[in-house]
Each structure stands twice: as C-alpha cells, then as structure tokens.
Design a protein around this motif. Structure first.
Motif, PDB file in Angstrom:
ATOM      1  N   ILE A  28     -15.017  21.080  -2.352  1.00  0.00           N
ATOM      2  CA  ILE A  28     -14.844  22.459  -2.810  1.00  0.00           C
ATOM      3  C   ILE A  28     -13.628  22.575  -3.719  1.00  0.00           C
ATOM      4  CG2 ILE A  28     -14.306  24.824  -2.060  1.00  0.00           C
ATOM      5  CD1 ILE A  28     -16.063  24.314   0.384  1.00  0.00           C
ATOM      6  N   ALA A  29     -12.571  21.848  -3.413  1.00  0.00           N
ATOM      7  CA  ALA A  29     -11.362  21.918  -4.246  1.00  0.00           C
ATOM      8  C   ALA A  29     -11.656  21.504  -5.687  1.00  0.00           C
ATOM      9  CB  ALA A  29     -10.264  21.039  -3.657  1.00  0.00           C
ATOM     10  N   ALA A  33     -11.254  23.906  -8.873  1.00  0.00           N
ATOM     11  CA  ALA A  33     -10.432  23.505 -10.025  1.00  0.00           C
ATOM     12  C   ALA A  33     -11.240  23.572 -11.320  1.00  0.00           C
ATOM     13  CB  ALA A  33      -9.890  22.089  -9.814  1.00  0.00           C
ATOM     14  N   TRP A  34     -12.487  23.151 -11.277  1.00  0.00           N
ATOM     15  CA  TRP A  34     -13.344  23.152 -12.469  1.00  0.00           C
ATOM     16  C   TRP A  34     -13.505  24.564 -13.030  1.00  0.00           C
ATOM     17  CZ3 TRP A  34     -14.766  20.029 -16.045  1.00  0.00           C
ATOM     18  CH2 TRP A  34     -15.925  20.232 -16.794  1.00  0.00           C
ATOM     19  N   HIS A 148     -23.552  16.641 -19.445  1.00  0.00           N
ATOM     20  CA  HIS A 148     -22.636  15.540 -19.796  1.00  0.00           C
ATOM     21  C   HIS A 148     -21.180  16.000 -19.709  1.00  0.00           C
ATOM     22  CE1 HIS A 148     -21.134  11.943 -21.684  1.00  0.00           C
ATOM     23  NE2 HIS A 148     -20.491  12.696 -22.561  1.00  0.00           N
ATOM     24  N   ARG A 149     -20.892  17.163 -20.252  1.00  0.00           N
ATOM     25  CA  ARG A 149     -19.530  17.704 -20.219  1.00  0.00           C
ATOM     26  C   ARG A 149     -19.063  17.888 -18.775  1.00  0.00           C
ATOM     27  NH1 ARG A 149     -17.521  22.605 -19.529  1.00  0.00           N
ATOM     28  NH2 ARG A 149     -19.551  23.608 -19.613  1.00  0.00           N
ATOM     29  N   PHE A 154     -15.711  16.287 -14.278  1.00  0.00           N
ATOM     30  CA  PHE A 154     -15.515  15.997 -12.859  1.00  0.00           C
ATOM     31  C   PHE A 154     -14.976  14.586 -12.651  1.00  0.00           C
ATOM     32  CE2 PHE A 154     -17.334  19.955 -11.843  1.00  0.00           C
ATOM     33  CZ  PHE A 154     -17.008  20.213 -10.530  1.00  0.00           C
ATOM     34  N   ALA A 155     -15.327  13.676 -13.517  1.00  0.00           N
ATOM     35  CA  ALA A 155     -14.768  12.321 -13.412  1.00  0.00           C
ATOM     36  C   ALA A 155     -13.250  12.362 -13.598  1.00  0.00           C
ATOM     37  CB  ALA A 155     -15.418  11.401 -14.452  1.00  0.00           C
ATOM     38  N   GLY A 156     -12.788  13.288 -14.405  1.00  0.00           N
ATOM     39  CA  GLY A 156     -11.344  13.428 -14.645  1.00  0.00           C
ATOM     40  C   GLY A 156     -10.622  14.209 -13.556  1.00  0.00           C
ATOM     41  N   LEU A 157     -11.337  14.846 -12.661  1.00  0.00           N
ATOM     42  CA  LEU A 157     -10.716  15.648 -11.594  1.00  0.00           C
ATOM     43  C   LEU A 157     -10.468  14.842 -10.316  1.00  0.00           C
ATOM     44  CD1 LEU A 157     -12.683  19.018 -11.792  1.00  0.00           C
ATOM     45  CD2 LEU A 157     -10.324  18.612 -12.458  1.00  0.00           C
ATOM     46  N   ARG A 158     -10.838  13.629 -10.307  1.00  0.00           N
ATOM     47  CA  ARG A 158     -10.716  12.809  -9.073  1.00  0.00           C
ATOM     48  C   ARG A 158      -9.309  12.647  -8.643  1.00  0.00           C
ATOM     49  NH1 ARG A 158     -15.900  10.052  -8.123  1.00  0.00           N
ATOM     50  NH2 ARG A 158     -17.120  10.602  -9.908  1.00  0.00           N
TER      51      ARG A 158
END
Length: 158
Positions: A28-29, A33-34, A148-149, A154-158
């Motif tokens: 959820i976090a 954030a997204w 794709h975006r 989300f890959a960058g939010l890890r």
C-alpha cells in the motif's frame, strides 16, 4: 450524486494493480507514494475492496495487494458499492402526503410518487452503466504508454 474521493482512488489502484499483476502483491505504501496519497487513508479505502473480494491482501514483508479476480470480472459498480455502500442516492419520504397537501388529497396517493419513480429510473440507468464497465475496460481505454510508465515507475519505488 456525490461520491467520495475514495472511489477515484480505488479505481485507479485497481487499474494500477492490473498493470502490475505479474509483479506480485504491491505494498500500500508504494501505491500511496505513486499517487501522492496519505497511506493510512488509502489503506482504509482499499481494505473495503479487500472485504468485498475485489482485492487480496497478503501480509508480511513481501505482502501487499493484488486483484482478487481478473479485471474483466470487476465492474465499476463493484468498486463503487464496496467503497460507498449500496445506499440508494435518493430517498422519497412522501412529503406530498404531509401537511396541507396530504390532508386534502389522501385518496390521490395510490400510485408511487412521480418524482421517486423518475429518480429510481435515473439511478438504475447509472447503476447499469457502472455494471457494464469493468476494470479491464478502463485499462483498455488508457493511453498505450500508461502500463509501461507505471511498471517503470514502480520499479523505481522499491
């Protein structure tokens, strides 16, 4: 009819979870954030979707949320009802039968109120429209680059 902002949030999260369904449960976090939303309020809204069987919640460090069923089987009405409840937006209290109006024409009220009937027809049309559209339809109507975006973001939010 006015719906709470949780409906918008829930629908966007369902679309996002559709695009991320191969990623496993999404915390959820990360969703908060997204979309730059308050985590606790989003959590409360999305828990309603879990209770309704729209989302699955997986506890733990690798836990998070995922769609509970295919996006083709989740209607907009499912989401709206889970978040807003099944309460009818218009409630006729038969004011035509009260006061001086009702006292002088009590025998004239054998048929349902025309206003109540018109509002019910409008509500049924609204519900039919929401029931006829799914999360998959929203995904299909989104710009082609959105999936794709979202995956990249989300890959960058890890």
């Amino acid at each position: 009819m006015k719906m709470g902002e949780g409906v918008e949030w829930g629908l966007h999260c369902c679309v996002t979870l559709t695009w991320l369904r191969d990623e496993g449960p999404v915390p959820i976090a990360r969703l908060a954030a997204w979309f730059d939303l308050p985590v606790e309020y989003l959590k409360k809204r999305l828990q309603a979707l879990v209770r309704a069987g729209i989302l699955n919640s997986t506890p733990g460090v690798r836990g998070g949320l995922a769609l509970a069923r295919p996006p083709e089987r989740i209607t907009l009405l499912d989401v709206v009802t889970a978040l807003e409840g099944g309460v009818d937006p218009f409630r006729c209290t038969e004011i035509r039968q009260r006061g001086a109006s009702g006292a002088s024409a009590a025998d004239k009220f054998s048929r349902p109120c025309g206003i109540a009937m018109a509002m019910r027809r409008a509500e049924l049309a609204w519900r039919r429209e929401l029931a006829g559209q799914t999360i998959a339809d929203l995904v299909a109507a989104a710009p082609a680059s959105s999936a794709h975006r979202t995956r990249q973001g989300f890959a960058g939010l890890r």
